[in-house]
Scaffold this motif. Structure first.
Motif, PDB file in Angstrom:
ATOM      1  N   ILE A  87       0.688  -0.810   0.270  1.00  0.00           N
ATOM      2  CA  ILE A  87       0.256  -0.006  -0.411  1.00  0.00           C
ATOM      3  C   ILE A  87       1.160   1.176  -0.212  1.00  0.00           C
ATOM      4  CG2 ILE A  87      -1.986   1.362   1.202  1.00  0.00           C
ATOM      5  CD1 ILE A  87      -3.238  -0.437   0.041  1.00  0.00           C
ATOM      6  N   ILE A  88       1.892   1.097   0.775  1.00  0.00           N
ATOM      7  CA  ILE A  88       2.746   2.374   0.980  1.00  0.00           C
ATOM      8  C   ILE A  88       3.371   2.958  -0.170  1.00  0.00           C
ATOM      9  CG2 ILE A  88       5.028   3.238   2.803  1.00  0.00           C
ATOM     10  CD1 ILE A  88       3.067   2.613   5.205  1.00  0.00           C
ATOM     11  N   GLY A  89       3.672   1.342  -0.808  1.00  0.00           N
ATOM     12  CA  GLY A  89       4.739   1.348  -2.010  1.00  0.00           C
ATOM     13  C   GLY A  89       4.110   1.846  -3.367  1.00  0.00           C
ATOM     14  N   ARG A  90       2.865   2.418  -2.855  1.00  0.00           N
ATOM     15  CA  ARG A  90       1.966   2.306  -4.317  1.00  0.00           C
ATOM     16  C   ARG A  90       1.900   0.991  -5.441  1.00  0.00           C
ATOM     17  NH1 ARG A  90       4.041   7.096  -2.523  1.00  0.00           N
ATOM     18  NH2 ARG A  90       2.684   9.101  -2.575  1.00  0.00           N
ATOM     19  N   ARG A  91       1.573   0.291  -5.022  1.00  0.00           N
ATOM     20  CA  ARG A  91       1.876  -1.342  -5.301  1.00  0.00           C
ATOM     21  C   ARG A  91       1.249  -1.849  -5.524  1.00  0.00           C
ATOM     22  NH1 ARG A  91       6.841  -4.685  -4.156  1.00  0.00           N
ATOM     23  NH2 ARG A  91       6.566  -3.389  -2.250  1.00  0.00           N
ATOM     24  N   GLY A  92      -0.641  -1.017  -5.781  1.00  0.00           N
ATOM     25  CA  GLY A  92      -1.977  -1.734  -5.495  1.00  0.00           C
ATOM     26  C   GLY A  92      -2.839  -1.500  -6.437  1.00  0.00           C
ATOM     27  N   TYR A  93      -3.908  -2.047  -6.245  1.00  0.00           N
ATOM     28  CA  TYR A  93      -4.809  -1.666  -7.362  1.00  0.00           C
ATOM     29  C   TYR A  93      -5.633  -0.023  -7.237  1.00  0.00           C
ATOM     30  CZ  TYR A  93      -4.483  -6.583  -8.961  1.00  0.00           C
ATOM     31  OH  TYR A  93      -4.333  -7.712  -9.122  1.00  0.00           O
ATOM     32  N   TRP A  94      -5.481   0.499  -7.637  1.00  0.00           N
ATOM     33  CA  TRP A  94      -6.366   1.703  -7.492  1.00  0.00           C
ATOM     34  C   TRP A  94      -8.123   2.094  -7.640  1.00  0.00           C
ATOM     35  CZ3 TRP A  94      -3.763   5.075  -4.935  1.00  0.00           C
ATOM     36  CH2 TRP A  94      -1.727   4.436  -4.648  1.00  0.00           C
ATOM     37  N   GLY A  95      -8.261   3.150  -6.839  1.00  0.00           N
ATOM     38  CA  GLY A  95     -10.281   3.952  -7.728  1.00  0.00           C
ATOM     39  C   GLY A  95      -9.953   4.716  -8.741  1.00  0.00           C
ATOM     40  N   GLN A  96     -10.963   4.962  -8.771  1.00  0.00           N
ATOM     41  CA  GLN A  96     -10.702   6.163  -9.801  1.00  0.00           C
ATOM     42  C   GLN A  96     -11.049   7.714  -9.444  1.00  0.00           C
ATOM     43  OE1 GLN A  96     -13.600   5.050  -8.678  1.00  0.00           O
ATOM     44  NE2 GLN A  96     -15.122   6.776  -8.241  1.00  0.00           N
ATOM     45  N   GLY A  97     -11.021   7.469  -8.074  1.00  0.00           N
ATOM     46  CA  GLY A  97     -11.110   9.327  -7.150  1.00  0.00           C
ATOM     47  C   GLY A  97     -12.224   9.219  -7.326  1.00  0.00           C
ATOM     48  N   THR A  98     -12.004   9.973  -5.557  1.00  0.00           N
ATOM     49  CA  THR A  98     -13.497  10.980  -5.800  1.00  0.00           C
ATOM     50  C   THR A  98     -12.567  12.540  -5.541  1.00  0.00           C
ATOM     51  OG1 THR A  98     -15.166  11.453  -4.331  1.00  0.00           O
ATOM     52  CG2 THR A  98     -13.278  10.325  -3.689  1.00  0.00           C
ATOM     53  N   GLN A  99     -14.023  13.498  -5.346  1.00  0.00           N
ATOM     54  CA  GLN A  99     -12.748  15.233  -5.581  1.00  0.00           C
ATOM     55  C   GLN A  99     -13.721  15.648  -3.830  1.00  0.00           C
ATOM     56  OE1 GLN A  99     -10.858  17.184  -7.302  1.00  0.00           O
ATOM     57  NE2 GLN A  99     -11.532  18.493  -4.922  1.00  0.00           N
ATOM     58  N   VAL A 100     -12.656  16.254  -3.052  1.00  0.00           N
ATOM     59  CA  VAL A 100     -12.721  16.754  -1.786  1.00  0.00           C
ATOM     60  C   VAL A 100     -12.658  17.796  -1.825  1.00  0.00           C
ATOM     61  CG1 VAL A 100     -12.929  16.691   0.715  1.00  0.00           C
ATOM     62  CG2 VAL A 100     -13.137  14.432  -0.854  1.00  0.00           C
ATOM     63  N   THR A 101     -13.665  18.981  -1.894  1.00  0.00           N
ATOM     64  CA  THR A 101     -13.091  20.680  -2.033  1.00  0.00           C
ATOM     65  C   THR A 101     -13.386  21.020  -0.335  1.00  0.00           C
ATOM     66  OG1 THR A 101     -13.647  20.562  -3.755  1.00  0.00           O
ATOM     67  CG2 THR A 101     -13.496  23.323  -3.181  1.00  0.00           C
ATOM     68  N   VAL A 102     -12.125  21.507  -0.140  1.00  0.00           N
ATOM     69  CA  VAL A 102     -13.009  22.051   1.272  1.00  0.00           C
ATOM     70  C   VAL A 102     -13.033  23.856   0.863  1.00  0.00           C
ATOM     71  CG1 VAL A 102     -12.268  22.448   4.429  1.00  0.00           C
ATOM     72  CG2 VAL A 102     -12.126  20.646   2.567  1.00  0.00           C
ATOM     73  N   SER A 103     -13.850  24.596   1.073  1.00  0.00           N
ATOM     74  CA  SER A 103     -13.794  26.261   1.194  1.00  0.00           C
ATOM     75  C   SER A 103     -13.441  26.593   2.939  1.00  0.00           C
ATOM     76  CB  SER A 103     -14.897  26.468   0.925  1.00  0.00           C
ATOM     77  OG  SER A 103     -15.990  26.428   2.310  1.00  0.00           O
ATOM     78  N   SER A 104     -13.019  27.900   2.667  1.00  0.00           N
ATOM     79  CA  SER A 104     -12.420  28.326   3.538  1.00  0.00           C
ATOM     80  C   SER A 104     -13.523  29.355   3.965  1.00  0.00           C
ATOM     81  CB  SER A 104     -11.175  29.097   3.366  1.00  0.00           C
ATOM     82  OG  SER A 104     -10.860  29.908   2.365  1.00  0.00           O
TER      83      SER A 104
END
Length: 122
Positions: free
Chosen positions: A105-122
């Motif tokens: 996992i830490i070595g980035r040698r696994g499977y990946w999802g497509q990602g989800t956007q998180v936006t935090v407004s100030s």
């Protein structure tokens, strides 16, 4: 091949909370360890947190310790990332990953999802 699908991202104000979910297509040794990374615009993908199959061991980047909690429900093949006290600098695309063990996992040698956007407004 393990397919991962993230959900739960969105727009939130600073100080707010979000919970991300990641469902794995199957429960195999290839998803024994699961975790989360994030990537902000113009920056490299960075480790957020990970946990073992049993959930007894969890690992976090210092930047999220005390604010984020990773957990899993093996009956649902799902890993969660509870994010509290969100800050604008937490804004990123969050990626789920699964692998045989934490080292991969830490070595980035696994499977990946497509990602989800998180936006935090100030």
């Amino acid at each position: 091949q393990v397919h991962l699908v993230e959900s739960g991202g969105g727009l939130v104000q600073a100080g707010g909370s979000l919970r991300l979910s990641c469902v794995a297509s199957e429960r195999t040794t290839s998803s024994a360890a699961m975790g989360w990374f994030r990537q902000a615009p113009g920056k490299e993908r960075e480790f957020v947190g990970a946990l073992t199959w049993s959930g007894s061991r969890t690992y976090y980047d210092d930047s999220v310790k005390g604010r984020f909690t990773i957990s899993r429900d093996n009956a649902k093949n799902t890993v969660y990332l509870q994010m509290n006290s969100l800050r604008p600098e937490d804004t990123a695309v969050y990626y789920c990953t699964a692998a045989l063990d934490i080292a991969r996992i830490i070595g980035r040698r696994g499977y990946w999802g497509q990602g989800t956007q998180v936006t935090v407004s100030s």
